[in-house]
Each structure stands twice: as structure tokens, then as C-alpha cells.
Design a protein around this motif. Structure first.
Motif, PDB file in Angstrom:
ATOM      1  N   LEU A 324       0.832  -1.209   0.000  1.00 58.21           N
ATOM      2  CA  LEU A 324       0.000   0.000   0.000  1.00 58.21           C
ATOM      3  C   LEU A 324       0.863   1.253   0.000  1.00 58.21           C
ATOM      4  N   ILE A 325       1.931   1.223   0.782  1.00 59.11           N
ATOM      5  CA  ILE A 325       2.818   2.388   0.849  1.00 59.11           C
ATOM      6  C   ILE A 325       3.503   2.613  -0.500  1.00 59.11           C
ATOM      7  N   LEU A 326       3.967   1.529  -1.148  1.00 55.88           N
ATOM      8  CA  LEU A 326       4.631   1.660  -2.443  1.00 55.88           C
ATOM      9  C   LEU A 326       3.687   2.200  -3.515  1.00 55.88           C
ATOM     10  N   ILE A 327       2.442   1.675  -3.535  1.00 55.91           N
ATOM     11  CA  ILE A 327       1.457   2.177  -4.505  1.00 55.91           C
ATOM     12  C   ILE A 327       1.163   3.657  -4.252  1.00 55.91           C
ATOM     13  N   GLY A 328       0.989   4.007  -2.992  1.00 60.56           N
ATOM     14  CA  GLY A 328       0.725   5.394  -2.647  1.00 60.56           C
ATOM     15  C   GLY A 328       1.881   6.309  -3.029  1.00 60.56           C
ATOM     16  N   ARG A 329       3.101   5.824  -2.833  1.00 57.66           N
ATOM     17  CA  ARG A 329       4.284   6.620  -3.194  1.00 57.66           C
ATOM     18  C   ARG A 329       4.349   6.825  -4.705  1.00 57.66           C
ATOM     19  N   SER A 330       3.989   5.788  -5.469  1.00 57.41           N
ATOM     20  CA  SER A 330       3.974   5.912  -6.923  1.00 57.41           C
ATOM     21  C   SER A 330       2.956   6.956  -7.374  1.00 57.41           C
ATOM     22  N   LEU A 331       1.769   6.937  -6.779  1.00 57.30           N
ATOM     23  CA  LEU A 331       0.744   7.925  -7.119  1.00 57.30           C
ATOM     24  C   LEU A 331       1.179   9.329  -6.716  1.00 57.30           C
ATOM     25  N   HIS A 332       1.904   9.430  -5.598  1.00 55.73           N
ATOM     26  CA  HIS A 332       2.434  10.721  -5.167  1.00 55.73           C
ATOM     27  C   HIS A 332       3.394  11.277  -6.213  1.00 55.73           C
ATOM     28  N   LYS A 333       4.280  10.412  -6.740  1.00 52.83           N
ATOM     29  CA  LYS A 333       5.226  10.845  -7.755  1.00 52.83           C
ATOM     30  C   LYS A 333       4.517  11.317  -9.014  1.00 52.83           C
ATOM     31  N   LYS A 334       3.469  10.582  -9.420  1.00 52.90           N
ATOM     32  CA  LYS A 334       2.716  10.973 -10.606  1.00 52.90           C
ATOM     33  C   LYS A 334       2.028  12.322 -10.408  1.00 52.90           C
ATOM     34  N   SER A 335       1.504  12.533  -9.209  1.00 55.99           N
ATOM     35  CA  SER A 335       0.841  13.808  -8.947  1.00 55.99           C
ATOM     36  C   SER A 335       1.838  14.954  -8.978  1.00 55.99           C
ATOM     37  N   LEU A 336       3.043  14.725  -8.441  1.00 57.83           N
ATOM     38  CA  LEU A 336       4.073  15.765  -8.479  1.00 57.83           C
ATOM     39  C   LEU A 336       4.545  16.010  -9.910  1.00 57.83           C
ATOM     40  N   HIS A 337       4.574  14.951 -10.728  1.00 60.01           N
ATOM     41  CA  HIS A 337       4.940  15.114 -12.144  1.00 60.01           C
ATOM     42  C   HIS A 337       3.911  15.981 -12.851  1.00 60.01           C
ATOM     43  N   ILE A 338       2.634  15.759 -12.550  1.00 60.88           N
ATOM     44  CA  ILE A 338       1.569  16.584 -13.128  1.00 60.88           C
ATOM     45  C   ILE A 338       1.739  18.029 -12.690  1.00 60.88           C
ATOM     46  N   LEU A 339       2.086  18.221 -11.402  1.00 58.18           N
ATOM     47  CA  LEU A 339       2.265  19.567 -10.870  1.00 58.18           C
ATOM     48  C   LEU A 339       3.421  20.277 -11.564  1.00 58.18           C
ATOM     49  N   GLN A 340       4.468  19.516 -11.931  1.00 59.72           N
ATOM     50  CA  GLN A 340       5.640  20.098 -12.558  1.00 59.72           C
ATOM     51  C   GLN A 340       5.473  20.305 -14.055  1.00 59.72           C
ATOM     52  N   TYR A 341       4.925  19.287 -14.736  1.00 58.96           N
ATOM     53  CA  TYR A 341       4.865  19.339 -16.198  1.00 58.96           C
ATOM     54  C   TYR A 341       3.459  19.589 -16.740  1.00 58.96           C
ATOM     55  N   GLY A 342       2.453  19.550 -15.875  1.00 58.40           N
ATOM     56  CA  GLY A 342       1.114  19.912 -16.315  1.00 58.40           C
ATOM     57  C   GLY A 342       0.454  18.933 -17.250  1.00 58.40           C
ATOM     58  N   SER A 343       0.570  17.636 -17.003  1.00 57.02           N
ATOM     59  CA  SER A 343      -0.101  16.611 -17.807  1.00 57.02           C
ATOM     60  C   SER A 343       0.205  16.769 -19.293  1.00 57.02           C
ATOM     61  N   GLU A 344       1.467  16.870 -19.626  1.00 57.90           N
ATOM     62  CA  GLU A 344       1.837  17.024 -21.023  1.00 57.90           C
ATOM     63  C   GLU A 344       1.366  15.823 -21.843  1.00 57.90           C
TER      64      GLU A 344
END
Length: 361
Positions: A324-344
Motif C-alpha cells: 500500500l505504501i509503495l502504490i501510494g508513493r507511486s501515485l504521489h510521484k505521478k501527482s508531483l509530475h503533473i504539478l511540474q509538467y502539467g499533464s503534457e
């Protein structure tokens, strides 16, 4: 005799010998490998032999003009991405580059022997012995440089081409990085593999197979691609258009802000929940295990008793919590990627910025 002398000698000498027939009267042309110019014996029209000057080099002329490329990109913007792309994106640069592709034609002579086994309704076997001898031509092509720099995944070397020396204007050619020898080897290997598959088709048991390949033509074909760079809210993006069809082969564009916010919130929220749940489960299990150990005088006794099943339960629960922690961490990274690159939104597989050098013809 060089190409410039040939051009100035006659206006007809810019024609390429195609199919070895005169384009004026239709008579068959007789090529002489030692002569750069071929004359029709019937009408005396002159042609330049493309293979006299070494490797045959051809160019597919661009159908998409640079002045029309931005309109093509704006059409691509309307297919998705930020809603204000067509109004806020600004053209930074546009340039037509010609990427090199190797193309070969190989004649193969194949000898294959084998047999098929058939069974009738009574289980009796019948053998069919086969022997084939035939000749077949195969074409092969592949990019002659690192295509990942441009994201080029599909191409068509069968488009109309003209000899490179007939191009009068200055064009930008991408350097060849895959040598002729490597290309010929790759071509031969690919043709042999294909010919083996064809030869064994319809024969369940192949007992003898020999393939004799003979390279007939070896060409270098340059295909046009229009590189468009644009700016959007301080960031720079690039798009690669097929210069012959106008399709977007590779490119990146920013996503819609509303969709970005939604995707960020969903991924960040779910990720935070999973991480918190996993940490909570681990903390709870750790406290429970400490409590159990405080009640036992001997750890070995704990393992040998029926209560050891509880230890297995603790381990399985810890594994689930870690997942659960690993899946949550992966989703956290994706959300930060969206925040940085804006869902390119990415089309093709453009890995790096294109780096080329110009070659003036």
C-alpha cells in the motif's frame, strides 16, 4: 566528369535513368558503369547515371511548406491539450530536416526440401515429400541515424524521390550514423530470416534449406521532416511533422489546466490515503507484536506454540501494508509530475532534443 559539367552540357541531363527506358521515346537504355552519361540510341536524349558517382542518394521533396507547418500544428492542438493552446502558443522556429534511410533490394535463390505427414481416419501415416527451387526479391529499409532524437517511428521510403544531385536549393541533411557495411549486414540478415520463413511455409518438416542472397540495389533516401518549436507560458515544446504527409509523428503539448487539477487531486489524495493506511497498519502491527513479546518469556517457545500462526499473520499484514505504501508513493510521484509538467500530452517517442548538422548541396 562531375555533375556540374554534366548539368551545363545539356538541360536534359538532369533526368534520372528510371527503369532503364528512355522517358522521351520509350527505347531501352544500355548502361555503361564506366560512363556517367547515358545516351538514348534512338532519340539521343542524355541521362545522368545515378550509380556512376558511387552510392545512390535520393531525396523525397517536402510537400509541407514551412509557412504551412504552423497551421498543421494548430490543427493538432485542437485534438486535445490546453484549451488556450491555439491562442496562447507562440511559434519559436520552424525548419525542414532530411533524415537518412537505407533501402535495399535483394534477390534470393532458395532451395528447400522437406516433407509433411498426414494421417487418415484409421491412423495410417502418409508422407508428402516436397522440393522447391525458386527466385524471389525482397526489399528492406531502416533509418540510417538515431531516430529517437526526432521520435520518428513510422516512415515510407516508397514515396516519389529524385536523385540528390538534382536538388538545386540548400537543404539540411541529418548525418548518417549507421555505416553502409552495418546496413548491408542488417539487410542481408533480415532478408534471410524472412526468406527462411517463406521457404518453410507449408512444410512441417524441413530437411534441407539453402538461401543465396544477392544485393541488387543499395540506396540512401532522405525523407523530409518539419521541426516546429513553440512557446507556451514560458515553456518550450517541439513538434515533428512528416514533411510528405503533414501528420504529427512526434511532439509534446501541455494538457488542460482543469484536467490537470483533477488528475493531481485524485492521485495525490489516493496516494496520501494509501501511504497513511500502510503506515497506520505497520504501526499497529508493531505495537501488537511488542505487546505479545512482553507476555512471553521465551521467543522460541512462541515459535513452537500454536501462537506462531499470529507471527505469520503479522508478516502477511506487514507485506500488505508495504505494498500500500509503495502504490501510494507511486501515485504521489505521478501527482508531483503533473504539478511540474502539467499533464503534457506526448505523441511518438521523442527522447531528446534534436541535434543536427547542415549539409549544403
Amino acid at each position: 566528369m562531375n555533375t556540374d559539367v554534366v548539368r551545363s552540357a545539356s538541360t536534359d541531363m538532369n533526368s534520372n535513368v528510371e527503369g532503364y527506358f528512355c522517358t522521351n521515346c520509350g527505347s531501352k537504355l544500355v548502361l555503361n558503369e564506366k560512363e556517367p552519361v547515358v545516351y538514348c540510341e534512338s532519340c539521343h536524349k542524355a541521362y545522368v547515371s545515378t550509380n556512376f558517382y558511387g552510392l545512390e542518394k535520393y531525396v523525397a521533396k517536402a510537400k509541407i511548406l514551412e509557412k504551412d507547418a504552423w497551421d498543421r500544428v494548430n490543427q493538432w492542438f485542437k485534438e486535445g491539450g490546453a484549451r488556450d493552446l491555439t491562442t496562447s502558443a507562440e511559434l519559436a522556429s520552424v525548419k525542414t530536416m532530411y533524415l537518412p534511410f537505407w533501402k535495399t533490394k535483394t534477390e534470393t535463390r532458395t532451395v528447400v526440401c522437406g516433407y509433411n505427414v498426414y494421417k487418415d481416419n484409421k491412423g495410417n501415416q502418409r508422407y508428402e515429400f516436397l522440393k522447391r527451387m525458386y527466385k524471389k526479391n525482397y526489399t528492406w529499409d531502416d533509418i540510417a541515424c538515431d531516430g529517437s532524437e526526432y521520435g520518428v517511428q513510422t516512415y515510407d521510403t516508397s514515396v516519389p524521390v529524385v536523385p540528390l544531385f538534382e536538388i538545386q536549393e540548400q537543404i539540411s541533411l541529418v548525418p548518417v550514423t549507421i555505416s553502409e557495411s552495418d546496413a548491408k549486414k542488417a539487410s542481408t540478415d533480415a532478408v534471410i530470416d524472412t526468406a527462411q520463413d517463406d521457404a518453410g511455409s507449408g512444410i512441417s518438416n524441413v530437411t534441407f534449406l539453402r538461401i543465396f542472397p544477392k544485393l541488387k540495389t543499395f540506396k540512401l533516401i532522405y525523407l523530409p521532416y518539419v521541426i516546429v518549436r513553440y512557446k507556451y507560458h514560458g515553456r518550450e515544446y517541439s513538434v515533428v511533422l512528416n514533411g510528405h504527409t503533414g501528420n504529427v509523428d512526434a511532439g509534446t503539448k501541455p494538457g488542460d489546466k482543469g484536467q490537470q487539477a483533477t488528475n493531481f487531486s485524485i492521485r495525490f489524495g489516493i496516494g496520501s490515503t494509501l501511504i497513511g493506511t500502510g503506515i497506520g497498519i505497520l504501526a499497529s502491527e508493531l505495537i501488537t507484536m511488542i505487546w505479545w513479546y512482553s507476555l512471553l518469556d521465551d521467543y522460541l517457545l512462541f515459535l513452537l506454540t500454536s501462537d506462531s500462526e499470529l507471527l505469520l499473520g503479522f508478516i502477511l499484514t506487514a507485506v500488505v501494508a508495504a505494498i500500500l505504501i509503495l502504490i501510494g508513493r507511486s501515485l504521489h510521484k505521478k501527482s508531483l509530475h503533473i504539478l511540474q509538467y502539467g499533464s503534457e500530452i506526448t505523441t511518438g517517442n521523442q527522447k531528446t532534443e534534436s541535434k543536427t548538422s547542415n549539409e549544403v548541396r
